[in-house]
Motif scaffolding. Structure first.
Motif, PDB file in Angstrom:
ATOM      1  N   ILE A 112      40.461 -22.711  30.720  1.00  0.00           N
ATOM      2  CA  ILE A 112      40.505 -21.265  30.967  1.00  0.00           C
ATOM      3  C   ILE A 112      39.328 -20.571  30.280  1.00  0.00           C
ATOM      4  CG2 ILE A 112      41.853 -19.186  30.530  1.00  0.00           C
ATOM      5  CD1 ILE A 112      44.368 -20.879  30.897  1.00  0.00           C
ATOM      6  N   THR A 113      39.048 -20.979  29.029  1.00  0.00           N
ATOM      7  CA  THR A 113      37.915 -20.384  28.293  1.00  0.00           C
ATOM      8  C   THR A 113      36.613 -20.629  29.035  1.00  0.00           C
ATOM      9  OG1 THR A 113      39.090 -20.720  26.208  1.00  0.00           O
ATOM     10  CG2 THR A 113      36.719 -20.379  26.082  1.00  0.00           C
ATOM     11  N   THR A 114      36.437 -21.835  29.571  1.00  0.00           N
ATOM     12  CA  THR A 114      35.205 -22.148  30.317  1.00  0.00           C
ATOM     13  C   THR A 114      35.060 -21.249  31.542  1.00  0.00           C
ATOM     14  OG1 THR A 114      35.359 -24.452  29.586  1.00  0.00           O
ATOM     15  CG2 THR A 114      33.949 -23.994  31.485  1.00  0.00           C
ATOM     16  N   GLN A 115      36.166 -21.006  32.246  1.00  0.00           N
ATOM     17  CA  GLN A 115      36.109 -20.127  33.412  1.00  0.00           C
ATOM     18  C   GLN A 115      35.670 -18.712  33.025  1.00  0.00           C
ATOM     19  OE1 GLN A 115      36.619 -21.246  36.588  1.00  0.00           O
ATOM     20  NE2 GLN A 115      36.768 -23.269  35.628  1.00  0.00           N
ATOM     21  N   TRP A 116      36.231 -18.210  31.913  1.00  0.00           N
ATOM     22  CA  TRP A 116      35.828 -16.868  31.467  1.00  0.00           C
ATOM     23  C   TRP A 116      34.369 -16.836  31.010  1.00  0.00           C
ATOM     24  CZ3 TRP A 116      38.221 -12.552  32.487  1.00  0.00           C
ATOM     25  CH2 TRP A 116      39.592 -12.555  32.732  1.00  0.00           C
ATOM     26  N   GLU A 117      33.905 -17.873  30.305  1.00  0.00           N
ATOM     27  CA  GLU A 117      32.514 -17.933  29.857  1.00  0.00           C
ATOM     28  C   GLU A 117      31.561 -17.962  31.048  1.00  0.00           C
ATOM     29  OE1 GLU A 117      31.093 -17.710  27.026  1.00  0.00           O
ATOM     30  OE2 GLU A 117      32.845 -17.650  25.705  1.00  0.00           O
ATOM     31  N   GLU A 118      31.900 -18.788  32.049  1.00  0.00           N
ATOM     32  CA  GLU A 118      31.032 -18.838  33.231  1.00  0.00           C
ATOM     33  C   GLU A 118      31.008 -17.499  33.950  1.00  0.00           C
ATOM     34  OE1 GLU A 118      32.464 -21.997  35.604  1.00  0.00           O
ATOM     35  OE2 GLU A 118      31.737 -23.606  34.276  1.00  0.00           O
ATOM     36  N   HIS A 119      32.154 -16.838  34.016  1.00  0.00           N
ATOM     37  CA  HIS A 119      32.204 -15.517  34.651  1.00  0.00           C
ATOM     38  C   HIS A 119      31.354 -14.504  33.873  1.00  0.00           C
ATOM     39  CE1 HIS A 119      33.604 -12.052  36.808  1.00  0.00           C
ATOM     40  NE2 HIS A 119      34.194 -11.543  35.719  1.00  0.00           N
ATOM     41  N   MET A 179      45.495 -32.586  30.178  1.00  0.00           N
ATOM     42  CA  MET A 179      44.126 -32.313  30.625  1.00  0.00           C
ATOM     43  C   MET A 179      44.134 -31.756  32.044  1.00  0.00           C
ATOM     44  SD  MET A 179      42.678 -33.430  27.893  1.00  0.00           S
ATOM     45  CE  MET A 179      40.932 -33.570  28.283  1.00  0.00           C
ATOM     46  N   VAL A 180      43.173 -30.849  32.290  1.00  0.00           N
ATOM     47  CA  VAL A 180      42.973 -30.252  33.611  1.00  0.00           C
ATOM     48  C   VAL A 180      41.506 -30.379  33.943  1.00  0.00           C
ATOM     49  CG1 VAL A 180      43.089 -28.145  34.965  1.00  0.00           C
ATOM     50  CG2 VAL A 180      44.910 -28.681  33.346  1.00  0.00           C
ATOM     51  N   TRP A 181      41.218 -31.196  34.956  1.00  0.00           N
ATOM     52  CA  TRP A 181      39.838 -31.446  35.370  1.00  0.00           C
ATOM     53  C   TRP A 181      38.965 -31.875  34.188  1.00  0.00           C
ATOM     54  CZ3 TRP A 181      40.483 -32.088  40.155  1.00  0.00           C
ATOM     55  CH2 TRP A 181      41.242 -31.218  40.919  1.00  0.00           C
ATOM     56  N   GLY A 182      39.541 -32.720  33.316  1.00  0.00           N
ATOM     57  CA  GLY A 182      38.792 -33.268  32.204  1.00  0.00           C
ATOM     58  C   GLY A 182      38.791 -32.409  30.958  1.00  0.00           C
ATOM     59  N   GLN A 183      39.460 -31.273  30.960  1.00  0.00           N
ATOM     60  CA  GLN A 183      39.506 -30.379  29.808  1.00  0.00           C
ATOM     61  C   GLN A 183      40.948 -30.049  29.467  1.00  0.00           C
ATOM     62  OE1 GLN A 183      36.932 -27.266  31.658  1.00  0.00           O
ATOM     63  NE2 GLN A 183      35.765 -27.410  29.757  1.00  0.00           N
ATOM     64  N   ARG A 184      41.170 -29.682  28.200  1.00  0.00           N
ATOM     65  CA  ARG A 184      42.478 -29.152  27.836  1.00  0.00           C
ATOM     66  C   ARG A 184      42.649 -27.792  28.503  1.00  0.00           C
ATOM     67  NH1 ARG A 184      44.052 -30.639  21.716  1.00  0.00           N
ATOM     68  NH2 ARG A 184      46.075 -30.209  22.666  1.00  0.00           N
ATOM     69  N   VAL A 185      43.876 -27.398  28.692  1.00  0.00           N
ATOM     70  CA  VAL A 185      44.147 -26.235  29.532  1.00  0.00           C
ATOM     71  C   VAL A 185      43.439 -24.986  29.020  1.00  0.00           C
ATOM     72  CG1 VAL A 185      45.963 -24.699  30.374  1.00  0.00           C
ATOM     73  CG2 VAL A 185      46.345 -27.152  30.329  1.00  0.00           C
ATOM     74  N   MET A 186      43.605 -24.677  27.738  1.00  0.00           N
ATOM     75  CA  MET A 186      43.013 -23.453  27.210  1.00  0.00           C
ATOM     76  C   MET A 186      41.490 -23.543  27.195  1.00  0.00           C
ATOM     77  SD  MET A 186      45.747 -21.942  27.086  1.00  0.00           S
ATOM     78  CE  MET A 186      44.942 -20.379  26.758  1.00  0.00           C
ATOM     79  N   ASP A 187      40.939 -24.759  26.989  1.00  0.00           N
ATOM     80  CA  ASP A 187      39.474 -24.920  27.088  1.00  0.00           C
ATOM     81  C   ASP A 187      39.018 -24.692  28.526  1.00  0.00           C
ATOM     82  OD1 ASP A 187      39.456 -25.503  24.424  1.00  0.00           O
ATOM     83  OD2 ASP A 187      39.455 -27.684  24.714  1.00  0.00           O
ATOM     84  N   PHE A 245      43.100 -34.483  37.746  1.00  0.00           N
ATOM     85  CA  PHE A 245      42.460 -35.451  36.860  1.00  0.00           C
ATOM     86  C   PHE A 245      40.950 -35.242  36.881  1.00  0.00           C
ATOM     87  CE2 PHE A 245      45.736 -39.151  36.621  1.00  0.00           C
ATOM     88  CZ  PHE A 245      46.596 -38.296  35.970  1.00  0.00           C
ATOM     89  N   GLY A 246      40.324 -35.357  35.692  1.00  0.00           N
ATOM     90  CA  GLY A 246      38.884 -35.287  35.582  1.00  0.00           C
ATOM     91  C   GLY A 246      38.242 -36.651  35.746  1.00  0.00           C
ATOM     92  N   PRO A 247      36.908 -36.703  35.696  1.00  0.00           N
ATOM     93  CA  PRO A 247      36.214 -37.991  35.883  1.00  0.00           C
ATOM     94  C   PRO A 247      36.619 -39.045  34.859  1.00  0.00           C
ATOM     95  CG  PRO A 247      34.689 -36.153  36.080  1.00  0.00           C
ATOM     96  CD  PRO A 247      35.962 -35.576  35.593  1.00  0.00           C
ATOM     97  N   LYS A 248      36.809 -38.620  33.595  1.00  0.00           N
ATOM     98  CA  LYS A 248      37.158 -39.607  32.574  1.00  0.00           C
ATOM     99  C   LYS A 248      38.537 -40.200  32.818  1.00  0.00           C
ATOM    100  CE  LYS A 248      34.280 -37.818  28.842  1.00  0.00           C
ATOM    101  NZ  LYS A 248      34.253 -37.292  27.454  1.00  0.00           N
ATOM    102  N   GLN A 249      39.431 -39.389  33.354  1.00  0.00           N
ATOM    103  CA  GLN A 249      40.766 -39.897  33.627  1.00  0.00           C
ATOM    104  C   GLN A 249      40.787 -40.848  34.819  1.00  0.00           C
ATOM    105  OE1 GLN A 249      42.252 -35.690  33.558  1.00  0.00           O
ATOM    106  NE2 GLN A 249      44.049 -36.614  32.583  1.00  0.00           N
ATOM    107  N   ARG A 250      39.794 -40.727  35.664  1.00  0.00           N
ATOM    108  CA  ARG A 250      39.746 -41.595  36.852  1.00  0.00           C
ATOM    109  C   ARG A 250      38.891 -42.841  36.650  1.00  0.00           C
ATOM    110  NH1 ARG A 250      39.528 -37.390  41.973  1.00  0.00           N
ATOM    111  NH2 ARG A 250      40.447 -35.599  40.918  1.00  0.00           N
ATOM    112  N   GLU A 251      37.929 -42.755  35.718  1.00  0.00           N
ATOM    113  CA  GLU A 251      36.940 -43.838  35.633  1.00  0.00           C
ATOM    114  C   GLU A 251      37.550 -45.130  35.110  1.00  0.00           C
ATOM    115  OE1 GLU A 251      35.127 -42.665  31.232  1.00  0.00           O
ATOM    116  OE2 GLU A 251      33.912 -42.424  33.048  1.00  0.00           O
TER     117      GLU A 251
END
Length: 562
Positions: free
Chosen positions: A435-442, A425-433, A312-318
């Protein structure tokens, strides 16, 4: 032959009469009976003989008439019997005498009457058995018209009908016995006392209390189904109470010995076991009221762990933060925490396959980043014992696994979101987003490292002097300007430049005039070739001047997913 004997007897009879009359005449002569008296006596003899013969003739004529009547009677009886017994009409032979005809007809009538009586007796026995079976099974008796004599075919059908009913009775008795045993067993396991008349009859020891009808079988099956559903409901209640008690045991840190003793002393009857679990839960809840703050803190820890497992991301917990950070410890606050914990557990149970796949991708992604880091480390070629080969195999395995997992996630997440009607959602993002974020950061990290290397390389180039200068050795002697450079010399010089750049001191070049062994040169060539062959598509991609958004391993490598 017989006619000759009768004629001889008739002749002997006449002769005997003549001799008797002659004897009488002789007697009369010797006595001296007069003619008138002789005539009178002879008339008397004649009357006696004629009377006897007439009586015999009368009797024989009566016999003849009786035989004729018998023939007519027997013929009528035969016609009736053949009609009743569905037989072919009896045909009398033409060359028979009246007496023989009468005898044959009489014997045939006797035989048919005997057969008729046998059929009637067997019919009565079979009908009685059929009626008893039909009464037990509530079936329709075999139809034979009243007052008619059944044929052998009808009797055979009746036998088959009774045989089928007997088999059906055995089958139903077996079903009845099994259903009643199951109902009694389920009631005993639940500790349920019979309430309705059907329940009481179902567990009654009298086996003849039930008629073996389909309706009664359906009623017993329905009762068994109801008992099993009630048992399942009790089991669900028991499991809920057991789970609640175990959760309270953990929260209140009850001794394990007490927990074991409580569970070991539970009865085998479901209703009594539920009653004991209810008592234990009530006791624990009362104990929990005295330790609300401590219990709520433990629930919060459990909730955080479960949030992390659900990614869960912050929005899901808040949305739960007002209760999570509430310091007013009340039973209502505890119930809100329990409800949130229940909902998160339910979500985790539904989404656990997806979460496991995401976790598997995270592990492979961490391995991929680790291999990328190792690929840029020049010291890895100093390893021995097949480490590089093993690393290369693992790297290829990870490179194949990542696109497969990404494609699998894309498919299963679409199905899950379509079925559940909400985004996954995964850590506040949709799954493919995510994964895309991980690749962009890399990609950004690799670009940053490349810029740092380029900057360092430019600074090193500026420190070099283009003019020829005198090189000194270790002893200060002058070294020839056109000294032959070996691979070792080049490597040492490069290291010296790097060292001088970092320390901001003057550069010192070390000349090595000794030629390295051939084996060393070959080893360096092999390492260089191996490094080139092991360069991953991701490294080659970063060296090209392409700027694009990367969202998956397939896009990163520029190749379609396998």
């Amino acid at each position: 032959m017989s006619s000759r004997r009768s004629e001889a007897l008739a002749f002997s009879l006449v002769t005997g009469i003549n001799l008797a009359m002659a004897r009488l005449v002789d007697i009369w002569d010797s006595i001296g009976i007069m003619e008138d008296q002789r005539v009178e006596r002879m008339q008397t003899v004649k009357r006696h003989i004629e009377g006897l013969l007439n009586e015999m003739i009368t009797e024989e004529e009566a016999l003849k008439q009786r035989i004729a009547n018998n023939i007519i009677t027997f013929q009528r009886q035969l016609e009736t019997l053949c009609l009743e017994m569905s037989l072919e009409p009896y045909t009398v032979e033409d060359d028979l005498t009246v007496l023989q005809m009468e005898k044959n007809l009489r014997l045939r009538v006797d035989a048919l009457m005997k057969e008729k009586n046998e059929r009637l007796k067997e019919l009565a026995d079979l009908q009685q058995e059929d009626e008893e079976l039909c009464e037990e099974l509530c079936a329709t008796p075999f139809y034979i018209p009243t007052g008619t004599l059944p044929s052998w075919a009808q009797l055979q059908e009746l036998r088959h009908h009774i045989c089928r009913l007997s088999e059906e009775k055995k089958s139903r008795v077996k079903v009845f016995s099994g259903l009643r045993e199951d109902i009694g067993r389920v009631m005993a396991e639940m500790g349920h006392e019979p309430e309705t008349s059907l329940e009481r009859e179902a567990v009654c020891n009298d086996a003849d209390i039930f008629l073996l009808t389909h309706e009664n079988i359906k009623a017993l099956r329905l009762l068994l189904c109801q008992m099993e559903m009630k048992k399942k409901s009790l089991i669900v209640t028991q499991d809920e109470l057991k789970g609640r008690a175990m959760s309270l045991w953990n929260r209140l840190e009850c001794p394990e010995q007490h927990q074991r003793e409580f569970q070991d002393n539970l009865p085998n009857i479901l209703s009594e076991e539920i009653s004991q679990w209810q008592s234990e839960v009530h006791r624990l809840e009362m104990l929990q009221k005295a330790k609300l703050e401590e219990v709520i803190d433990k629930v919060r820890q459990e909730l955080v762990e479960l949030w992390d497992k659900c990614m869960f991301g912050p929005k899901q917990r808040e949305s739960f933060n007002p209760h999570f950070f509430d310091s007013n410890f009340t039973e209502e606050l505890l119930s809100r925490h329990d409800e949130e914990l229940r909902q998160v557990k339910a979500f985790y149970e539904k989404a656990s396959p997806l979460l496991e796949t995401v976790e598997k991708w995270d592990k492979n992604w961490a391995l991929f980043l680790d291999f990328e880091k190792k690929a840029s480390d020049p010291n890895r070629f100093s390893n021995r014992g097949g480490t590089l080969l093993k690393e290369a195999k693992e790297r290829v395995k990870v490179q194949k696994m990542l696109p497969k997992l990404e494609e699998e996630l894309r498919t299963v997440v679409e199905v899950w979101e379509r079925e559940q009607g909400i985004a996954f959602m995964v850590w506040g993002q949709r799954v493919m987003d995510y994964i895309t974020t991980q690749w962009e950061e890399h990609k950004q990290q690799r670009g940053k490292e490349k810029n740092e290397r380029m900057t360092k390389k430019g600074e090193t180039t500026q420190l070099k002097t283009p003019s020829k200068r005198t090189h000194t050795g270790f002893n200060g002697s002058v070294t020839p300007c056109k000294a032959r450079k070996t691979p070792n010399q080049t490597m040492i010089r490069t290291n010296s430049i790097s060292s001088s750049t970092s320390n901001s001191t003057t550069t010192t070049f070390l000349s090595v005039s000794v030629k390295p062994p051939l084996s060393s040169q070959k080893a360096q060539q092999r390492n260089k070739a191996f490094e080139t062959s092991q360069r991953a598509p991701l490294q080659e991609f970063n060296s090209e001047k392409k700027h694009m958004r990367i969202g998956s391993y397939s896009e990163f490598t520029g190749r379609p997913a396998p």
